[in-house]
Design a protein around this motif. Sequence first.
Motif, PDB file in Angstrom:
ATOM      1  N   ARG A   1    -113.471  11.396  54.713  1.00  0.00           N
ATOM      2  CA  ARG A   1    -112.078  11.027  54.488  1.00  0.00           C
ATOM      3  C   ARG A   1    -111.940  10.345  53.131  1.00  0.00           C
ATOM      4  NH1 ARG A   1    -106.902  12.358  55.867  1.00  0.00           N
ATOM      5  NH2 ARG A   1    -105.534  10.530  56.096  1.00  0.00           N
ATOM      6  N   GLU A   2    -111.095  10.899  52.260  1.00  0.00           N
ATOM      7  CA  GLU A   2    -110.855  10.340  50.930  1.00  0.00           C
ATOM      8  C   GLU A   2    -109.393   9.917  50.820  1.00  0.00           C
ATOM      9  OE1 GLU A   2    -112.744  12.360  47.424  1.00  0.00           O
ATOM     10  OE2 GLU A   2    -113.003  13.964  48.902  1.00  0.00           O
ATOM     11  N   LEU A   3    -109.165   8.816  50.127  1.00  0.00           N
ATOM     12  CA  LEU A   3    -107.815   8.286  49.968  1.00  0.00           C
ATOM     13  C   LEU A   3    -107.572   7.862  48.523  1.00  0.00           C
ATOM     14  CD1 LEU A   3    -107.685   5.923  53.098  1.00  0.00           C
ATOM     15  CD2 LEU A   3    -106.591   8.160  52.901  1.00  0.00           C
ATOM     16  N   MET A   4    -106.342   8.064  48.080  1.00  0.00           N
ATOM     17  CA  MET A   4    -105.880   7.480  46.829  1.00  0.00           C
ATOM     18  C   MET A   4    -104.917   6.356  47.170  1.00  0.00           C
ATOM     19  SD  MET A   4    -107.526   9.120  44.529  1.00  0.00           S
ATOM     20  CE  MET A   4    -106.717   8.443  43.081  1.00  0.00           C
ATOM     21  N   VAL A   5    -105.132   5.209  46.540  1.00  0.00           N
ATOM     22  CA  VAL A   5    -104.319   4.022  46.825  1.00  0.00           C
ATOM     23  C   VAL A   5    -103.825   3.461  45.495  1.00  0.00           C
ATOM     24  CG1 VAL A   5    -104.276   1.715  47.837  1.00  0.00           C
ATOM     25  CG2 VAL A   5    -105.685   3.514  48.887  1.00  0.00           C
ATOM     26  N   GLN A   6    -102.511   3.383  45.346  1.00  0.00           N
ATOM     27  CA  GLN A   6    -101.930   2.799  44.137  1.00  0.00           C
ATOM     28  C   GLN A   6    -101.525   1.361  44.418  1.00  0.00           C
ATOM     29  OE1 GLN A   6     -98.895   5.123  42.257  1.00  0.00           O
ATOM     30  NE2 GLN A   6     -98.639   3.699  40.535  1.00  0.00           N
TER      31      GLN A   6
ATOM     32  N   ALA B   1     -92.283  -1.309  45.984  1.00  0.00           N
ATOM     33  CA  ALA B   1     -93.544  -1.926  45.571  1.00  0.00           C
ATOM     34  C   ALA B   1     -93.351  -2.771  44.319  1.00  0.00           C
ATOM     35  CB  ALA B   1     -94.602  -0.839  45.331  1.00  0.00           C
ATOM     36  N   GLU B   2     -92.596  -2.263  43.343  1.00  0.00           N
ATOM     37  CA  GLU B   2     -92.352  -3.028  42.119  1.00  0.00           C
ATOM     38  C   GLU B   2     -91.563  -4.305  42.427  1.00  0.00           C
ATOM     39  OE1 GLU B   2     -92.263   0.371  38.608  1.00  0.00           O
ATOM     40  OE2 GLU B   2     -90.370  -0.193  39.573  1.00  0.00           O
ATOM     41  N   HIS B   3     -90.597  -4.184  43.308  1.00  0.00           N
ATOM     42  CA  HIS B   3     -89.787  -5.347  43.676  1.00  0.00           C
ATOM     43  C   HIS B   3     -90.659  -6.447  44.277  1.00  0.00           C
ATOM     44  CE1 HIS B   3     -86.252  -7.546  45.090  1.00  0.00           C
ATOM     45  NE2 HIS B   3     -86.818  -7.627  46.283  1.00  0.00           N
ATOM     46  N   LEU B   4     -91.502  -6.084  45.226  1.00  0.00           N
ATOM     47  CA  LEU B   4     -92.368  -7.073  45.865  1.00  0.00           C
ATOM     48  C   LEU B   4     -93.378  -7.652  44.882  1.00  0.00           C
ATOM     49  CD1 LEU B   4     -92.979  -5.243  49.261  1.00  0.00           C
ATOM     50  CD2 LEU B   4     -91.652  -7.342  48.928  1.00  0.00           C
ATOM     51  N   ALA B   5     -93.950  -6.800  44.038  1.00  0.00           N
ATOM     52  CA  ALA B   5     -94.919  -7.283  43.046  1.00  0.00           C
ATOM     53  C   ALA B   5     -94.275  -8.267  42.085  1.00  0.00           C
ATOM     54  CB  ALA B   5     -95.520  -6.103  42.285  1.00  0.00           C
ATOM     55  N   SER B   6     -93.022  -8.002  41.701  1.00  0.00           N
ATOM     56  CA  SER B   6     -92.344  -8.899  40.768  1.00  0.00           C
ATOM     57  C   SER B   6     -92.072 -10.266  41.390  1.00  0.00           C
ATOM     58  CB  SER B   6     -91.024  -8.273  40.294  1.00  0.00           C
ATOM     59  OG  SER B   6     -90.010  -8.357  41.289  1.00  0.00           O
ATOM     60  N   HIS B   7     -92.158 -10.352  42.723  1.00  0.00           N
ATOM     61  CA  HIS B   7     -91.946 -11.622  43.428  1.00  0.00           C
ATOM     62  C   HIS B   7     -93.268 -12.242  43.894  1.00  0.00           C
ATOM     63  CE1 HIS B   7     -87.520 -11.886  43.752  1.00  0.00           C
ATOM     64  NE2 HIS B   7     -87.572 -10.570  43.655  1.00  0.00           N
ATOM     65  N   GLY B   8     -94.388 -11.753  43.368  1.00  0.00           N
ATOM     66  CA  GLY B   8     -95.649 -12.416  43.642  1.00  0.00           C
ATOM     67  C   GLY B   8     -96.446 -11.860  44.800  1.00  0.00           C
ATOM     68  N   TYR B   9     -96.408 -10.534  44.991  1.00  0.00           N
ATOM     69  CA  TYR B   9     -97.227  -9.877  46.008  1.00  0.00           C
ATOM     70  C   TYR B   9     -98.087  -8.799  45.362  1.00  0.00           C
ATOM     71  CZ  TYR B   9     -94.285 -12.061  49.570  1.00  0.00           C
ATOM     72  OH  TYR B   9     -93.617 -12.965  50.363  1.00  0.00           O
ATOM     73  N   ILE B  10     -99.234  -8.550  45.950  1.00  0.00           N
ATOM     74  CA  ILE B  10    -100.054  -7.395  45.584  1.00  0.00           C
ATOM     75  C   ILE B  10     -99.790  -6.332  46.640  1.00  0.00           C
ATOM     76  CG2 ILE B  10    -102.395  -6.504  45.323  1.00  0.00           C
ATOM     77  CD1 ILE B  10    -103.217  -9.281  44.317  1.00  0.00           C
ATOM     78  N   VAL B  11     -99.278  -5.183  46.206  1.00  0.00           N
ATOM     79  CA  VAL B  11     -98.853  -4.127  47.128  1.00  0.00           C
ATOM     80  C   VAL B  11     -99.764  -2.921  46.958  1.00  0.00           C
ATOM     81  CG1 VAL B  11     -96.936  -2.675  47.883  1.00  0.00           C
ATOM     82  CG2 VAL B  11     -96.483  -4.949  46.911  1.00  0.00           C
ATOM     83  N   ALA B  12    -100.409  -2.522  48.042  1.00  0.00           N
ATOM     84  CA  ALA B  12    -101.303  -1.371  48.022  1.00  0.00           C
ATOM     85  C   ALA B  12    -100.666  -0.240  48.825  1.00  0.00           C
ATOM     86  CB  ALA B  12    -102.658  -1.741  48.624  1.00  0.00           C
ATOM     87  N   SER B  13    -100.264   0.818  48.123  1.00  0.00           N
ATOM     88  CA  SER B  13     -99.578   1.945  48.755  1.00  0.00           C
ATOM     89  C   SER B  13    -100.561   3.088  48.954  1.00  0.00           C
ATOM     90  CB  SER B  13     -98.404   2.399  47.881  1.00  0.00           C
ATOM     91  OG  SER B  13     -97.604   3.330  48.562  1.00  0.00           O
ATOM     92  N   ILE B  14    -100.694   3.525  50.207  1.00  0.00           N
ATOM     93  CA  ILE B  14    -101.715   4.493  50.592  1.00  0.00           C
ATOM     94  C   ILE B  14    -101.134   5.900  50.626  1.00  0.00           C
ATOM     95  CG2 ILE B  14    -103.373   5.132  52.393  1.00  0.00           C
ATOM     96  CD1 ILE B  14    -103.045   2.197  53.448  1.00  0.00           C
ATOM     97  N   ASP B  15    -101.782   6.847  49.952  1.00  0.00           N
ATOM     98  CA  ASP B  15    -101.483   8.260  50.155  1.00  0.00           C
ATOM     99  C   ASP B  15    -102.318   8.744  51.340  1.00  0.00           C
ATOM    100  OD1 ASP B  15     -99.506   9.475  48.713  1.00  0.00           O
ATOM    101  OD2 ASP B  15    -100.770  10.139  47.072  1.00  0.00           O
TER     102      ASP B  15
END
Length: 506
Positions: A153-158, A239-253
């Motif tokens: 199983r392979e995943l790309m995570v941004q 994701a950009e909105h949350l990151a701009s407020h001090g979160y690290i957001v990991a979005s999984i494909d």
Amino acid sequence: MIAIKKGGIRVRLVELLLLLFNTGWLILSIVQNRKIPLAAASVIGVLLLAVHGFTEGFRVQMLLSYVLTVLFAAVTAYSYLTRGKTRKLPRYLKFIGRGAAVVMLLLTIGLIAAFPVFKLPEPTGGYQVGTQTFHFTDTDREELFDDKAEGYRELMVQVWYPAQDTHGSPVPFIADERLLNEEPLSKTLGFPSAVMDYLKYVPSHSYEGAEISAAQAAYPLILLNHGYKSSRIYHTSLAEHLASHGYIVASIDHTYSSFATVFPGGRVAAMRTDEYRIVETEYRDQVGAVWTSDVAFVLDQFEKINAGELASGLHGKLDMQHIGVIGHSFGGAAAYDASYDDRITAGINLDGGLYRYHGRDGFTKPFMVMFSENTFDRFNKVRQHYVYTDEELHEMGATREEIEQETRDAEVEISHFQNTARHGGYILYVEGMSHYNFADVQFLTPILQLIGMTGEINPARAASIVNSYTLDFFDRYLKDKEGDLLEGPSETFPEVKIATPLFGGE
């Protein structure tokens, strides 16, 4: 790129000038104003075309305008080169030519309006936003949906994160041509995939590989799941909105359940799971189990990154004591199912049904469900024991037996929502919103609203609602910051209705 930003639409300056030039040239040819040097005007048109292609990029929506520009230049050149040597064209041919030019201009304007180079919502937080992408391989899991029996199983995570000292230009919304070739909207609406090529001109607000901000010692982690047959890219603005407020957001494909995943080296994993069988309980649970395992595995990898076991600039910057999970549609079901993991602090389901919900008790940790108006209506009718008429069943294209089975399943799902409500969670719905208003796909074309795939709400308004309530919830449970949106009806967002009491909550 030369552009004017206005109201969510990026008006590309040279593109606009080219359209105005074509319109002006056509008017001049009709009124036959000899005081204007058409040869010089045609040269300007060709120059505008070249500048447009160099600075902004060509796109299929402007093809007829490009043809007009070249035709105007060719007609002008021909008329000057053959002046006095040929007979004038009959009036009816001139009329047909000018009529065709008018139609081409109107079609161009229509295509630009239908497929605008839009602007993603501006992040409202105090941080700049950085992004980077990881490739993870789970050697403990064989890939179930690939032809290769030996494949893992392979995943790309941004990842999007608070950044500092950003340089250069933000990355495009969709940079990879291979993703554009697989983008499913063109197939759904029945037009060539080349029509979606314009998405590469839509900028994000994120900077590739930027240094993570040193303003805080560590930032809470949020795991983000796209919908079935969607992609991580369609939750960029959230994701950009949350990151701009001090979160690290990991979005999984979620490989083979997204419309396409591009791995390093250019290998593309297209959709393989069966979109027609996903409504079947057994198959839905099978695919769902893979998605939940994806979330757990990605969380494992970020634990290693934070500990320095995997090289990354995020080392030591993740607050692993405060972890959130969120998802849309099938990804919302994944967020709910993943929340059984003890490492998850709080979660959000955006307009998703559930999977693996039969025979399981709910959990007591903080959770929020935000429904579209029509999804809430469906569940609420089950809650109220609504009986459909024969006419309604005919319109729905369903038998009474099918509805009764769906009702039995929905009643079990509702029991989970009731558990969420009784344990301090939140059940909301938004008037005017439809299923696809929870993702950035709503910005792609206003055609979606015309055919009912998105609701009557303005897409920018819908994104503002989702972003605001998501931030308020995670601030409350991951940062211990009390907001006011979840306290009751909001004057700022009157479309949002608190349905928690209907499900047994306070």
